[in-house]
Design a protein around this motif. Structure first.
Motif, short mmCIF file in Angstrom:
data_model
loop_
_atom_site.label_atom_id
_atom_site.label_comp_id
_atom_site.label_asym_id
_atom_site.label_seq_id
_atom_site.Cartn_x
_atom_site.Cartn_y
_atom_site.Cartn_z
N SER A 285 23.59 -19.02 36.66
CA SER A 285 23.59 -17.84 37.50
C SER A 285 22.98 -16.61 36.84
O SER A 285 23.20 -16.34 35.67
CB SER A 285 25.03 -17.51 37.91
OG SER A 285 25.14 -16.19 38.41
N ASN A 286 22.22 -15.88 37.63
CA ASN A 286 21.87 -14.50 37.34
C ASN A 286 22.68 -13.67 38.33
O ASN A 286 22.47 -13.80 39.53
CB ASN A 286 20.38 -14.26 37.55
CG ASN A 286 19.99 -12.79 37.44
OD1 ASN A 286 20.76 -11.95 37.03
ND2 ASN A 286 18.76 -12.48 37.85
N PRO A 287 23.72 -12.92 37.87
CA PRO A 287 23.85 -12.34 36.53
C PRO A 287 24.89 -12.96 35.61
O PRO A 287 24.97 -12.59 34.45
CB PRO A 287 24.29 -10.91 36.86
CG PRO A 287 25.22 -11.11 38.03
CD PRO A 287 24.59 -12.20 38.84
N SER A 288 25.74 -13.88 36.09
CA SER A 288 26.93 -14.24 35.31
C SER A 288 26.65 -15.20 34.16
O SER A 288 27.36 -15.21 33.16
CB SER A 288 27.99 -14.87 36.22
OG SER A 288 27.66 -16.20 36.56
N PHE B 289 26.95 -18.43 34.34
CA PHE B 289 27.76 -19.66 34.42
C PHE B 289 27.03 -20.76 35.19
O PHE B 289 26.13 -20.49 35.99
CB PHE B 289 29.13 -19.36 35.02
CG PHE B 289 30.03 -18.69 34.03
CD1 PHE B 289 30.73 -19.43 33.09
CD2 PHE B 289 30.15 -17.30 33.99
CE1 PHE B 289 31.53 -18.82 32.14
CE2 PHE B 289 30.94 -16.67 33.05
CZ PHE B 289 31.64 -17.43 32.12
N VAL B 290 27.44 -21.99 34.91
CA VAL B 290 26.74 -23.17 35.42
C VAL B 290 27.67 -23.99 36.29
O VAL B 290 28.82 -24.27 35.91
CB VAL B 290 26.24 -24.04 34.23
CG1 VAL B 290 25.55 -25.29 34.73
CG2 VAL B 290 25.30 -23.23 33.33
N TYR B 291 27.20 -24.39 37.46
CA TYR B 291 27.98 -25.27 38.34
C TYR B 291 27.97 -26.69 37.77
O TYR B 291 26.91 -27.27 37.54
CB TYR B 291 27.41 -25.26 39.75
CG TYR B 291 27.80 -24.05 40.56
CD1 TYR B 291 28.91 -24.07 41.41
CD2 TYR B 291 27.05 -22.87 40.48
CE1 TYR B 291 29.26 -22.95 42.16
CE2 TYR B 291 27.40 -21.75 41.23
CZ TYR B 291 28.51 -21.80 42.06
OH TYR B 291 28.85 -20.68 42.79
N SER B 292 29.16 -27.24 37.56
CA SER B 292 29.30 -28.60 37.04
C SER B 292 29.15 -29.62 38.17
O SER B 292 29.09 -29.25 39.36
CB SER B 292 30.67 -28.77 36.39
OG SER B 292 31.69 -28.69 37.38
N PRO C 194 28.90 -16.68 28.59
CA PRO C 194 28.16 -17.46 29.58
C PRO C 194 27.76 -18.83 29.06
O PRO C 194 27.83 -19.10 27.86
CB PRO C 194 26.93 -16.60 29.86
CG PRO C 194 26.69 -15.90 28.56
CD PRO C 194 28.06 -15.63 27.99
N GLU C 195 27.33 -19.68 29.99
CA GLU C 195 26.92 -21.05 29.64
C GLU C 195 25.42 -21.23 29.71
O GLU C 195 24.89 -22.27 29.30
CB GLU C 195 27.59 -22.04 30.60
CG GLU C 195 29.10 -22.00 30.55
CD GLU C 195 29.75 -22.76 31.70
OE1 GLU C 195 30.81 -23.37 31.47
OE2 GLU C 195 29.20 -22.75 32.82
N GLY C 196 24.71 -20.22 30.22
CA GLY C 196 23.26 -20.33 30.35
C GLY C 196 22.65 -19.02 30.79
O GLY C 196 23.31 -17.98 30.81
N SER C 197 21.37 -19.05 31.15
CA SER C 197 20.53 -17.89 31.46
C SER C 197 20.48 -16.96 30.25
O SER C 197 20.84 -17.37 29.14
CB SER C 197 21.02 -17.16 32.73
OG SER C 197 22.14 -16.35 32.48
N PHE C 198 20.04 -15.72 30.43
CA PHE C 198 20.05 -14.81 29.27
C PHE C 198 20.64 -13.46 29.65
O PHE C 198 20.07 -12.40 29.38
CB PHE C 198 18.66 -14.64 28.64
CG PHE C 198 17.48 -14.68 29.59
CD1 PHE C 198 17.32 -13.72 30.57
CD2 PHE C 198 16.52 -15.68 29.47
CE1 PHE C 198 16.23 -13.73 31.42
CE2 PHE C 198 15.42 -15.71 30.32
CZ PHE C 198 15.28 -14.73 31.28
N TYR C 199 21.84 -13.54 30.28
CA TYR C 199 22.53 -12.34 30.71
C TYR C 199 24.00 -12.34 30.26
O TYR C 199 24.65 -13.38 30.29
CB TYR C 199 22.49 -12.20 32.23
CG TYR C 199 21.10 -12.26 32.80
CD1 TYR C 199 20.21 -11.20 32.60
CD2 TYR C 199 20.67 -13.37 33.52
CE1 TYR C 199 18.93 -11.26 33.12
CE2 TYR C 199 19.39 -13.43 34.03
CZ TYR C 199 18.52 -12.37 33.84
OH TYR C 199 17.25 -12.44 34.34
#
Length: 392
Positions: A173-176, A178-181, A319-324
């Protein structure tokens, strides 16, 4: 001169606005550290640039088919097969000028006045504005850190009405961040199976930017029954540090892709031929530099998580991904005199610490701020030092 009602209801992108403000201050000679833009600080990998140069020298500087050059569409089909275990044909692919245009094309092609689009909150700032430009209605599903800012099947079901036409789903997610499992997506998918009329817009643009060996999963991997109602939206901007090349793509239902192509044919027409050649190399070439970039993003994330949580009034879930970093600043707002919300706090950081961040309200979550760590660790260290000096 009177402007359209449509534009009067449309907001300027908050992330672009803050980035522009930071640039203006930098141009005035101020030492601003901008943590507002979602743009990798890395250069485009050399082998991708060489592919573009080769394309120019070979004379590939003309119009291409509206939906993209065939070699690129073939590379995208192969990418889905190899990386996502999903099967598409070339006529199910549309290449556009960035993932944002893919989303815009989709909304223009499928939404009518009064249609409702479900958008989990927090969301990317452009989602509701693109929906409104299609004369449809954004319907927000509020989440919080307790659920890692993710929507559940139960939450989704409560918001579905006879007017619901689309769900916009973004993971990572942008902005959080987090990743949907698989379990998350199966829970959501089980609800959507009951509603074949709802289009699932799966924004996978941060697919490759995932930390701690967590796996990316698309909703079709766990609910293949949703194949005909799902449109996957992606691009090369984020993972390959190719924001300025402007190449995005969509895959899915032939009828919907065909309608999106019609929209594009009357707006931007084809995308840049040279950029398409570069995108072929990005998708088919060596991925070592992507891995290096992701490793550095994770190091930056770890640094921010450690340092920001030392500040009284800040709560930041890793967070688990993205760069935020999506940071809860409710405690700071309560304790700082004259600061009543996240907009005030962002202005305070900009004016007093020379650090630009984006207010969380722009993403649908008040009393948060979004910090982009798509910048160097050195810049992040300086920014944190300035914020700490201001607050502690």
């Amino acid at each position: 001169m009177k402007l359209s009602k449509r534009i009067s209801k449309t907001k300027t992108s908050a992330t672009i606005a803050m980035s522009m403000k930071a640039r203006e201050l930098i141009a005035q000679g101020k030492d601003i550290i901008s943590l507002s833009a979602g743009e990798p600080d890395f250069d485009t990998p050399e082998h991708i640039k060489k592919a573009a140069i080769k394309s120019i020298k070979s004379g590939n500087t003309k119009y291409t088919p509206v939906d993209g050059m065939l070699p690129l569409k073939k590379a995208i089909v192969k990418k889905f097969t190899n990386e996502n275990k999903l099967d598409y044909s070339e006529d199910q692919i549309l290449v556009s000028a960035g993932c944002k245009q893919s989303i815009y094309n989709l909304c223009q092609a499928t939404l009518d006045e009064g249609d409702e689009v479900l958008i989990p909150s927090p969301y990317w700032v452009s989602y509701p504005e693109i929906v409104k430009l299609s004369d449809a209605v954004p319907v927000f599903i509020e989440t919080n850190s307790d659920t890692d800012f993710k929507v559940t099947g139960k939450m989704l079901e409560k918001h579905i009405t006879s007017k619901t036409k689309m769900l916009l789903l973004n993971s990572p997610s942008n902005p959080s961040g987090f990743v949907y499992s698989e379990a998350d997506l199966k829970d959501i998918g089980n609800i959507l199976k009951k509603h074949p009329e709802i289009i699932i817009a799966s924004d996978d643009i941060y697919e490759h930017i995932i930390f701690s060996k967590k796996n990316f999963t698309n909703i079709l991997n766990v609910c293949p029954e949703l194949y005909d109602q799902t449109i996957i939206l992606n691009g090369v901007s984020k993972a390959y540090a190719m924001t300025g090349w402007r190449i995005g793509y969509a895959a899915g239902n032939k009828k919907i892709i065909g309608a999106m192509k019609k929209i594009q044919s009357q707006s931007t027409s084809c995308t840049c031929s040279v950029s398409q050649s570069a995108a072929i190399e990005a998708l088919q070439g060596n991925k070592d530099e992507v891995d290096i970039m992701v490793k550095q993003y994770q190091e930056r994330s770890e640094f921010l998580h450690s340092e920001l949580n030392e500040i009284d009034g800040i709560e930041y879930k890793k967070p688990e991904g993205s760069f935020y970093a999506f940071v809860n600043v409710n405690g700071l707002i309560d304790k700082l005199e004259g600061i009543k919300d996240d907009f005030d706090l962002a202005e305070y950081f900009l004016n007093e610490a020379n650090v630009a961040v984006v207010p969380g309200t722009a993403f649908g979550s008040k009393n948060h701020i979004r910090i982009s760590f798509a910048t160097s660790l050195e810049n992040l260290e300086k920014a944190v030092d300035r914020i700490k000096s201001l607050l502690i």
